[in-house]
Scaffold this motif. Structure first.
Motif, PDB file in Angstrom:
ATOM      1  N   TYR A 169       0.815  -1.219   0.000  1.00 27.38           N
ATOM      2  CA  TYR A 169       0.000   0.000   0.000  1.00 27.38           C
ATOM      3  C   TYR A 169       0.850   1.271   0.000  1.00 27.38           C
ATOM      4  O   TYR A 169       0.320   2.372  -0.191  1.00 27.38           O
ATOM      5  CB  TYR A 169      -0.952   0.002   1.199  1.00 27.38           C
ATOM      6  CG  TYR A 169      -0.291   0.050   2.546  1.00 27.38           C
ATOM      7  CD1 TYR A 169      -0.073   1.247   3.204  1.00 27.38           C
ATOM      8  CD2 TYR A 169       0.123  -1.123   3.171  1.00 27.38           C
ATOM      9  CE1 TYR A 169       0.551   1.290   4.448  1.00 27.38           C
ATOM     10  CE2 TYR A 169       0.737  -1.098   4.408  1.00 27.38           C
ATOM     11  CZ  TYR A 169       0.944   0.112   5.045  1.00 27.38           C
ATOM     12  OH  TYR A 169       1.557   0.138   6.263  1.00 27.38           O
ATOM     13  N   LEU A 170       2.167   1.130   0.202  1.00 21.58           N
ATOM     14  CA  LEU A 170       3.070   2.274   0.126  1.00 21.58           C
ATOM     15  C   LEU A 170       3.798   2.350  -1.212  1.00 21.58           C
ATOM     16  O   LEU A 170       4.498   3.324  -1.480  1.00 21.58           O
ATOM     17  CB  LEU A 170       4.105   2.216   1.257  1.00 21.58           C
ATOM     18  CG  LEU A 170       3.565   2.343   2.683  1.00 21.58           C
ATOM     19  CD1 LEU A 170       4.700   2.228   3.679  1.00 21.58           C
ATOM     20  CD2 LEU A 170       2.814   3.664   2.860  1.00 21.58           C
ATOM     21  N   MET A 171       3.636   1.325  -2.032  1.00 21.66           N
ATOM     22  CA  MET A 171       4.301   1.292  -3.328  1.00 21.66           C
ATOM     23  C   MET A 171       3.485   2.045  -4.369  1.00 21.66           C
ATOM     24  O   MET A 171       2.268   2.197  -4.240  1.00 21.66           O
ATOM     25  CB  MET A 171       4.518  -0.159  -3.779  1.00 21.66           C
ATOM     26  CG  MET A 171       5.510  -0.937  -2.955  1.00 21.66           C
ATOM     27  SD  MET A 171       5.629  -2.664  -3.482  1.00 21.66           S
ATOM     28  CE  MET A 171       6.151  -2.482  -5.187  1.00 21.66           C
ATOM     29  N   THR A 205       0.385 -10.595  -7.902  1.00 22.94           N
ATOM     30  CA  THR A 205       0.500  -9.135  -8.007  1.00 22.94           C
ATOM     31  C   THR A 205      -0.839  -8.496  -8.351  1.00 22.94           C
ATOM     32  O   THR A 205      -1.193  -7.446  -7.803  1.00 22.94           O
ATOM     33  CB  THR A 205       1.552  -8.755  -9.062  1.00 22.94           C
ATOM     34  OG1 THR A 205       2.794  -9.424  -8.759  1.00 22.94           O
ATOM     35  CG2 THR A 205       1.799  -7.259  -9.061  1.00 22.94           C
ATOM     36  N   PHE A 206      -1.610  -9.115  -9.251  1.00 25.87           N
ATOM     37  CA  PHE A 206      -2.937  -8.586  -9.570  1.00 25.87           C
ATOM     38  C   PHE A 206      -3.850  -8.642  -8.346  1.00 25.87           C
ATOM     39  O   PHE A 206      -4.636  -7.724  -8.096  1.00 25.87           O
ATOM     40  CB  PHE A 206      -3.558  -9.361 -10.730  1.00 25.87           C
ATOM     41  CG  PHE A 206      -3.086  -8.907 -12.084  1.00 25.87           C
ATOM     42  CD1 PHE A 206      -3.293  -7.611 -12.506  1.00 25.87           C
ATOM     43  CD2 PHE A 206      -2.417  -9.780 -12.932  1.00 25.87           C
ATOM     44  CE1 PHE A 206      -2.859  -7.173 -13.750  1.00 25.87           C
ATOM     45  CE2 PHE A 206      -1.975  -9.367 -14.176  1.00 25.87           C
ATOM     46  CZ  PHE A 206      -2.198  -8.056 -14.588  1.00 25.87           C
ATOM     47  N   GLN A 207      -3.737  -9.725  -7.555  1.00 22.94           N
ATOM     48  CA  GLN A 207      -4.514  -9.802  -6.312  1.00 22.94           C
ATOM     49  C   GLN A 207      -4.087  -8.714  -5.339  1.00 22.94           C
ATOM     50  O   GLN A 207      -4.922  -8.116  -4.647  1.00 22.94           O
ATOM     51  CB  GLN A 207      -4.341 -11.183  -5.678  1.00 22.94           C
ATOM     52  CG  GLN A 207      -5.026 -12.303  -6.436  1.00 22.94           C
ATOM     53  CD  GLN A 207      -4.804 -13.660  -5.793  1.00 22.94           C
ATOM     54  OE1 GLN A 207      -3.930 -13.818  -4.928  1.00 22.94           O
ATOM     55  NE2 GLN A 207      -5.573 -14.651  -6.207  1.00 22.94           N
ATOM     56  N   GLY A 252      -6.299  -5.772  -3.696  1.00 25.38           N
ATOM     57  CA  GLY A 252      -6.325  -5.603  -2.249  1.00 25.38           C
ATOM     58  C   GLY A 252      -5.939  -4.192  -1.823  1.00 25.38           C
ATOM     59  O   GLY A 252      -6.552  -3.615  -0.920  1.00 25.38           O
ATOM     60  N   VAL A 253      -4.933  -3.625  -2.483  1.00 23.68           N
ATOM     61  CA  VAL A 253      -4.515  -2.258  -2.166  1.00 23.68           C
ATOM     62  C   VAL A 253      -5.619  -1.274  -2.521  1.00 23.68           C
ATOM     63  O   VAL A 253      -5.883  -0.320  -1.778  1.00 23.68           O
ATOM     64  CB  VAL A 253      -3.218  -1.914  -2.920  1.00 23.68           C
ATOM     65  CG1 VAL A 253      -2.912  -0.427  -2.818  1.00 23.68           C
ATOM     66  CG2 VAL A 253      -2.047  -2.717  -2.372  1.00 23.68           C
ATOM     67  N   GLU A 277      -9.658   2.497  -0.615  1.00 16.44           N
ATOM     68  CA  GLU A 277     -11.053   2.941  -0.618  1.00 16.44           C
ATOM     69  C   GLU A 277     -11.642   2.890   0.777  1.00 16.44           C
ATOM     70  O   GLU A 277     -12.365   3.809   1.199  1.00 16.44           O
ATOM     71  CB  GLU A 277     -11.877   2.069  -1.576  1.00 16.44           C
ATOM     72  CG  GLU A 277     -11.560   2.304  -3.047  1.00 16.44           C
ATOM     73  CD  GLU A 277     -12.287   1.330  -3.948  1.00 16.44           C
ATOM     74  OE1 GLU A 277     -12.935   0.393  -3.406  1.00 16.44           O
ATOM     75  OE2 GLU A 277     -12.209   1.486  -5.184  1.00 16.44           O
ATOM     76  N   GLU A 278     -11.340   1.816   1.525  1.00 16.24           N
ATOM     77  CA  GLU A 278     -11.836   1.695   2.891  1.00 16.24           C
ATOM     78  C   GLU A 278     -11.223   2.772   3.781  1.00 16.24           C
ATOM     79  O   GLU A 278     -11.915   3.357   4.639  1.00 16.24           O
ATOM     80  CB  GLU A 278     -11.498   0.308   3.440  1.00 16.24           C
ATOM     81  CG  GLU A 278     -11.949   0.041   4.857  1.00 16.24           C
ATOM     82  CD  GLU A 278     -13.467  -0.003   4.990  1.00 16.24           C
ATOM     83  OE1 GLU A 278     -13.957   0.113   6.131  1.00 16.24           O
ATOM     84  OE2 GLU A 278     -14.152  -0.149   3.964  1.00 16.24           O
TER      85      GLU A 278
END
Length: 232
Positions: free
Chosen positions: A107-109, A192-194, A198-199, A204-205
């Motif tokens: 999530y930081l990438m 990676t697509f998953q 997820g990110v 969004e959350e």
């Protein structure tokens, strides 16, 4: 201590990429080894004090014919090594760069970096399957030529039956590790697509919760004003 889900996905993706780097290196080694094995025993003549005439019992015109056929056969197989080395080296280096660049939580990438990694692995999986098919097809085509057959007959006369026109163990190893690399890239692309999905859900959350907290703070600030209202 349990690893958070995002960190666990990061570890798995990194392990898959590191394995892909290693299998690319094995493909590179096997391509070179396969070329050396099939280059012919006469190519070892002149190395140090090695005497091919005494050790391989080839002399005169027979020795010269063996050398000529070795040169012709090696030249015919040259596309295998000239194509295989840069191909495996390029994919191995790019995979290593993605390993280094992906040392942060997902999530930081950068989203572009994650998408680029996914696309690279998807392309790598298809490219390796195609490359293995072309490699084996080319080897079989070269081995079916008259040069290979004459060379095999010449060496068989002196007992070197392993120098034949079948697909060598080195070529089979190239195909094996190439397919393993394709599987690793496929698994890496899926992971990676998953991770990207997820990110996206995580962000969004996070934005939704931030909006709810902002709304709650606004309501809390307006509530005291209503409580202080009095009637005369």
């Amino acid at each position: 201590m349990l690893i958070p889900t995002r960190d666990r996905c990061k570890c798995i993706r990194s392990i898959v990429l590191i394995c892909a780097v290693l299998t690319n290196a094995l493909v590179l080694i096997c391509v070179i080894a396969a070329q050396m094995v099939v280059s012919g025993v006469s190519s070892m003549g002149g190395m140090g004090t090695f005497n091919i005439n005494s050790d391989f019992n080839m002399q005169g015109t027979e020795l010269q014919q063996a050398r000529d056929l070795d040169v012709q056969y090696s030249q015919m197989r040259a596309p295998c090594i000239y194509g295989g080395i840069p191909f495996s080296l390029a994919f191995g280096v790019v995979s290593l760069l993605f390993v280094v660049a992906g040392n942060k939580p997902a999530y930081l990438m950068s989203r572009k970096l994650l998408m680029g990694q996914a696309v690279f692995q998807a392309v790598g999986a298809v490219a390796y399957v195609v490359a293995v098919g072309l490699y084996i097809h080319f080897v079989i085509t070269v081995n079916s030529t008259d040069v290979c057959k004459q060379r095999a007959i010449l060496y068989a006369r002196r007992g070197y039956t392993w120098m034949n026109c079948d697909v060598s163990g080195g070529d089979a190893a190239v195909a094996l590790f190439g397919l393993v690399t394709a599987i690793l890239y496929t698994a890496g692309a899926v992971l990676t697509f998953q991770t990207i999905r997820g990110v996206r859900r995580y962000l969004e959350e996070r934005d939704r919760r931030a909006a709810e907290e902002a709304t709650s703070r606004g309501s809390a600030q307006r509530a005291p004003l209503k409580a202080e209202t009095t009637f005369v």
